[in-house]
Design a protein around this motif. Structure first.
Motif, PDB file in Angstrom:
ATOM      1  N   PHE A  99       0.845  -1.220   0.000  1.00 37.21           N
ATOM      2  CA  PHE A  99       0.000   0.000   0.000  1.00 37.21           C
ATOM      3  C   PHE A  99       0.870   1.256   0.000  1.00 37.21           C
ATOM      4  N   ILE A 161       9.033  -6.181  16.273  1.00 38.33           N
ATOM      5  CA  ILE A 161       7.995  -6.028  15.235  1.00 38.33           C
ATOM      6  C   ILE A 161       7.516  -7.408  14.769  1.00 38.33           C
ATOM      7  N   MET A 267       5.455  -3.385   6.752  1.00 39.67           N
ATOM      8  CA  MET A 267       5.405  -3.055   8.173  1.00 39.67           C
ATOM      9  C   MET A 267       6.640  -3.578   8.902  1.00 39.67           C
ATOM     10  N   GLU A 278      16.949   5.906  14.517  1.00 41.16           N
ATOM     11  CA  GLU A 278      16.711   7.029  15.433  1.00 41.16           C
ATOM     12  C   GLU A 278      17.344   6.757  16.797  1.00 41.16           C
ATOM     13  N   PHE A 323      14.657  10.326   8.218  1.00 40.44           N
ATOM     14  CA  PHE A 323      14.245  10.744   6.874  1.00 40.44           C
ATOM     15  C   PHE A 323      14.671  12.201   6.696  1.00 40.44           C
ATOM     16  N   ILE A 327       8.689  11.322   2.129  1.00 39.50           N
ATOM     17  CA  ILE A 327       8.688  10.550   0.879  1.00 39.50           C
ATOM     18  C   ILE A 327       8.420  11.508  -0.287  1.00 39.50           C
ATOM     19  N   ARG A 390      -1.579  12.479   3.803  1.00 41.84           N
ATOM     20  CA  ARG A 390      -2.060  11.106   3.705  1.00 41.84           C
ATOM     21  C   ARG A 390      -0.960  10.059   3.871  1.00 41.84           C
ATOM     22  N   CYS A 393       3.216   9.248   9.138  1.00 40.96           N
ATOM     23  CA  CYS A 393       3.699   7.961   9.653  1.00 40.96           C
ATOM     24  C   CYS A 393       2.615   7.207  10.430  1.00 40.96           C
TER      25      CYS A 393
HETATM   26  C1  HEM Z   1      11.422   6.959  14.826  1.00 43.25           C
HETATM   27  C2  HEM Z   1      10.879   6.174  13.970  1.00 43.25           C
HETATM   28  C3  HEM Z   1      10.099   6.616  12.750  1.00 43.25           C
HETATM   29  C4  HEM Z   1      10.197   7.731  11.997  1.00 43.25           C
HETATM   30  C5  HEM Z   1      11.135   8.909  12.201  1.00 43.25           C
HETATM   31  C6  HEM Z   1       9.225   7.618  10.928  1.00 43.25           C
HETATM   32  C7  HEM Z   1       9.007   8.570   9.959  1.00 43.25           C
HETATM   33  C8  HEM Z   1       8.160   8.412   8.876  1.00 43.25           C
HETATM   34  C9  HEM Z   1       8.050   9.333   7.776  1.00 43.25           C
HETATM   35  C10 HEM Z   1       8.802  10.646   7.636  1.00 43.25           C
HETATM   36  C11 HEM Z   1       7.160   8.821   6.904  1.00 43.25           C
HETATM   37  C12 HEM Z   1       6.756   9.438   5.568  1.00 43.25           C
HETATM   38  C13 HEM Z   1       5.656  10.455   5.746  1.00 43.25           C
HETATM   39  C14 HEM Z   1       5.456  11.347   4.556  1.00 43.25           C
HETATM   40  O1  HEM Z   1       6.076  11.138   3.511  1.00 43.25           O
HETATM   41  O2  HEM Z   1       4.654  12.282   4.666  1.00 43.25           O
HETATM   42  C15 HEM Z   1       6.699   7.564   7.445  1.00 43.25           C
HETATM   43  C16 HEM Z   1       5.773   6.756   6.837  1.00 43.25           C
HETATM   44  C17 HEM Z   1       5.404   5.535   7.339  1.00 43.25           C
HETATM   45  N1  HEM Z   1       5.763   4.979   8.547  1.00 43.25           N
HETATM   46 FE1  HEM Z   1       7.063   5.752   9.850  1.00 43.25          FE
HETATM   47  N2  HEM Z   1       8.574   6.420  11.069  1.00 43.25           N
HETATM   48  C18 HEM Z   1       9.065   5.785  12.171  1.00 43.25           C
HETATM   49  C19 HEM Z   1       8.656   4.563  12.660  1.00 43.25           C
HETATM   50  C20 HEM Z   1       7.680   3.780  12.129  1.00 43.25           C
HETATM   51  C21 HEM Z   1       7.223   2.542  12.679  1.00 43.25           C
HETATM   52  C22 HEM Z   1       7.734   1.920  13.978  1.00 43.25           C
HETATM   53  C23 HEM Z   1       6.261   2.054  11.832  1.00 43.25           C
HETATM   54  C24 HEM Z   1       5.440   0.799  11.929  1.00 43.25           C
HETATM   55  C25 HEM Z   1       5.293   0.085  12.994  1.00 43.25           C
HETATM   56  C26 HEM Z   1       6.129   3.001  10.743  1.00 43.25           C
HETATM   57  C27 HEM Z   1       5.270   2.859   9.684  1.00 43.25           C
HETATM   58  C28 HEM Z   1       5.175   3.761   8.646  1.00 43.25           C
HETATM   59  C29 HEM Z   1       4.371   3.510   7.453  1.00 43.25           C
HETATM   60  C30 HEM Z   1       3.544   2.270   7.166  1.00 43.25           C
HETATM   61  C31 HEM Z   1       4.512   4.629   6.632  1.00 43.25           C
HETATM   62  C32 HEM Z   1       3.889   4.853   5.248  1.00 43.25           C
HETATM   63  C33 HEM Z   1       2.483   5.368   5.370  1.00 43.25           C
HETATM   64  C34 HEM Z   1       1.798   5.460   4.032  1.00 43.25           C
HETATM   65  O3  HEM Z   1       2.366   5.090   3.012  1.00 43.25           O
HETATM   66  O4  HEM Z   1       0.644   5.882   4.022  1.00 43.25           O
HETATM   67  N3  HEM Z   1       6.992   4.039  10.968  1.00 43.25           N
HETATM   68  N4  HEM Z   1       7.327   7.329   8.654  1.00 43.25           N
END
Ligand code: HEM
Length: 451
Positions: A99, A161, A267, A278, A323, A327, A390, A393
């Protein structure tokens, strides 16, 4: 010459994009890869808050650092801006039916299916599992010698996880999956994940073949776990696998097995690489700022709430966001942001790293100072480590819980000392930045406080 390079050159000459640093595309590509923080800061100093880079073999990439422009990119209309395509680097790892790589309704439908599993309340219920794994892992980390923390933290976060996704599997099965994943994900450190053309060169071909073999081994086991769960009857475990097995596609059909696999992989990847990076940064910073570490340890010793711990995590996410930018959004229809109208093919990168280091927003931005987040908390316009809109995170509640739990467990019993004279410089691992040399520190036992 590739069509992308020709388009890129033509647009540089036409001048319908923001300014670009006066370096050829090859130098821009190397600058962004080798010195990501420093090179982006240099570009901002030369070109201002909006600039474009022309990476080799990729569309021009516009970096935006102004809070209003960043908001416009993150919350842009998904019909004009495609974020799924922006995640292509990790497609070989998670699969193209994830997704995360889909657009518009397909993306939303997958996201909605997974969201409940990472709701704040559900995450809180995972605290005991987390505490147990963290306590055992931290106790096994060697003392009084320089050690690379990153692989150790990665082993811990991957274990967590997997336990959360496949809650009913015996430890031995998850250890098997863990081992296969570590072998497969080793490719994340290599350039060939970013550069598909490199995979055909003799030097890299063997590495790519090994990756495909390891990925097939991971897939075999994941498909077995999915079919075991179907046989045993899903629905009773309340874990992510149950959630995906009962999920539907946009057309109301059950989610196909391939999509379940790709979403599970997404995931697994998103759920451990990010928190690993981090945490590794947090320990680098605390090791090199002993007074901040002392203050945090005092808060823990006095059992005096978690204000400084929260502030430390916020400041780590500001100072060293894994990041560098959210994205990238691919422009698929003309869109106006700030002073420019962007036409395809262009990628827009909301540059959180530069936003977080803007001296007007964060005085002395290169200082690690958790105090800036005491009392006032974080501003949602200017502190964006989780991205927004949308793609915001999905795992942020889980990530915060995990990062805080690990920090608490380590600092309650250990002092973290630097293993080198400087905080490590960053290096790319797939789409994120991690400490260059494995996040090396020395851990030393700390006497328990007298109460
Ligand atoms: C400190 C840890 C983390 C940071 C700094 C972080 C940061 C981010 C960022 C910057 C994005 C992209 C948002 C955008 O482009 O607007 C993202 C997306 C995402 N994150 Fe994290 N994340 C972290 C941990 C996690 C964890 C632990 C999970 C799952 C258990 C996770 C699941 C996701 C998913 C599934 C997306 C994509 C959402 C989508 O496509 O709709 N993240 N995260």
């Amino acid at each position: 010459m590739s069509p992308l390079i020709v388009t890129s050159l033509a647009r540089r000459l036409k001048g319908d994009l923001p300014p670009s640093p006066p370096h050829p595309a090859i130098a821009q590509t190397i600058g962004g890869r080798r010195w990501p923080y420093r090179y982006l800061e240099h570009c901002q100093a030369v070109c201002g808050d909006t600039f474009v880079l022309h990476p080799l073999d990729r569309p021009p990439m516009v970096f935006l650092c102004d809070p209003q422009d960043i908001r416009a990119v993150l919350t842009g209309d998904p019909v004009e801006l495609h974020p799924g395509a922006g995640g292509h680097v990790i497609a070989p790892l998670i699969g193209d039916r994830s997704f995360m790589l889909l657009e518009e309704q397909e993306h939303l439908s997958g996201r909605r299916a997974i969201h409940p599993a990472f709701h704040k309340q559900i995450v809180a219920e995972q605290t005991a599992t987390l505490e147990d794994i963290v306590e055992r892992a931290v106790a096994s980390w060697p003392l009084d010698q320089p050690i690379a923390l990153t692989p150790r933290i990665r082993a811990l976060t991957l274990q967590v996880i997997l336990r959360i996704i496949f809650s009913d599997q015996p430890d031995a099965t998850l250890a098997d999956l863990h081992g296969r994943l570590v072998q497969m994900l080793a490719i994340s450190d290599s350039l060939i994940l970013q550069g598909p053309r490199l995979r055909r060169l003799p030097y890299w071909r063997g590495l790519w073949r090994r990756f495909l073999k390891h990925r097939a081994a991971v897939d075999d086991l994941i498909h077995r776990l999915i079919s075991d769960r179907r046989i045993s009857g899903s629905g009773d475990h309340g874990d992510l696998l149950d959630v995906l097995l009962s999920a539907e596609t946009v057309n109301g059909a059950p989610m196909p097995e391939r999509e379940i696999r790709d979403n599970l992989m997404s995931m697994i990847l998103a759920g451990h690489e990010t928190t690993t990076g981090e945490l590794a940064w947090a320990f680098q910073l605390l090791a090199h700022y002993p007074d901040r570490q002392r203050r945090l340890a005092e808060e823990l010793d006095r059992d005096a709430g978690a204000d400084y711990l929260h502030a430390t995590v916020h400041e780590t996410l500001r100072h060293k966001p894994v990041f560098v930018f959210a994205i990238p959004r691919n422009v698929v229809a003309p869109v106006r942001i700030g002073d420019y109208t962007y036409d395809p093919p262009v990628q827009l990168a909301a540059c959180t790293y530069l936003l977080h280091h803007h001296p007007d927003l964060y005085p002395q931005p290169h200082e690690f100072r958790p105090e800036r987040f005491l009392g006032s908390g974080a501003q949602t316009r200017t502190w964006l480590p989780w991205g927004g809109g949308r793609k915001h995170c999905l795992g942020r509640h889980f990530a915060l819980l995990e990062v805080q739990t690990v920090l608490r467990h380590v600092l309650a019993t250990r002092r973290v000392l630097p293993a080198g004279s400087h905080i490590e410089r960053p290096r790319w691992r797939s789409a994120i930045l991690v400490p260059h040399s494995g996040g090396r520190v020395i851990l030393r036992a700390r006497p328990m406080p007298s109460r």
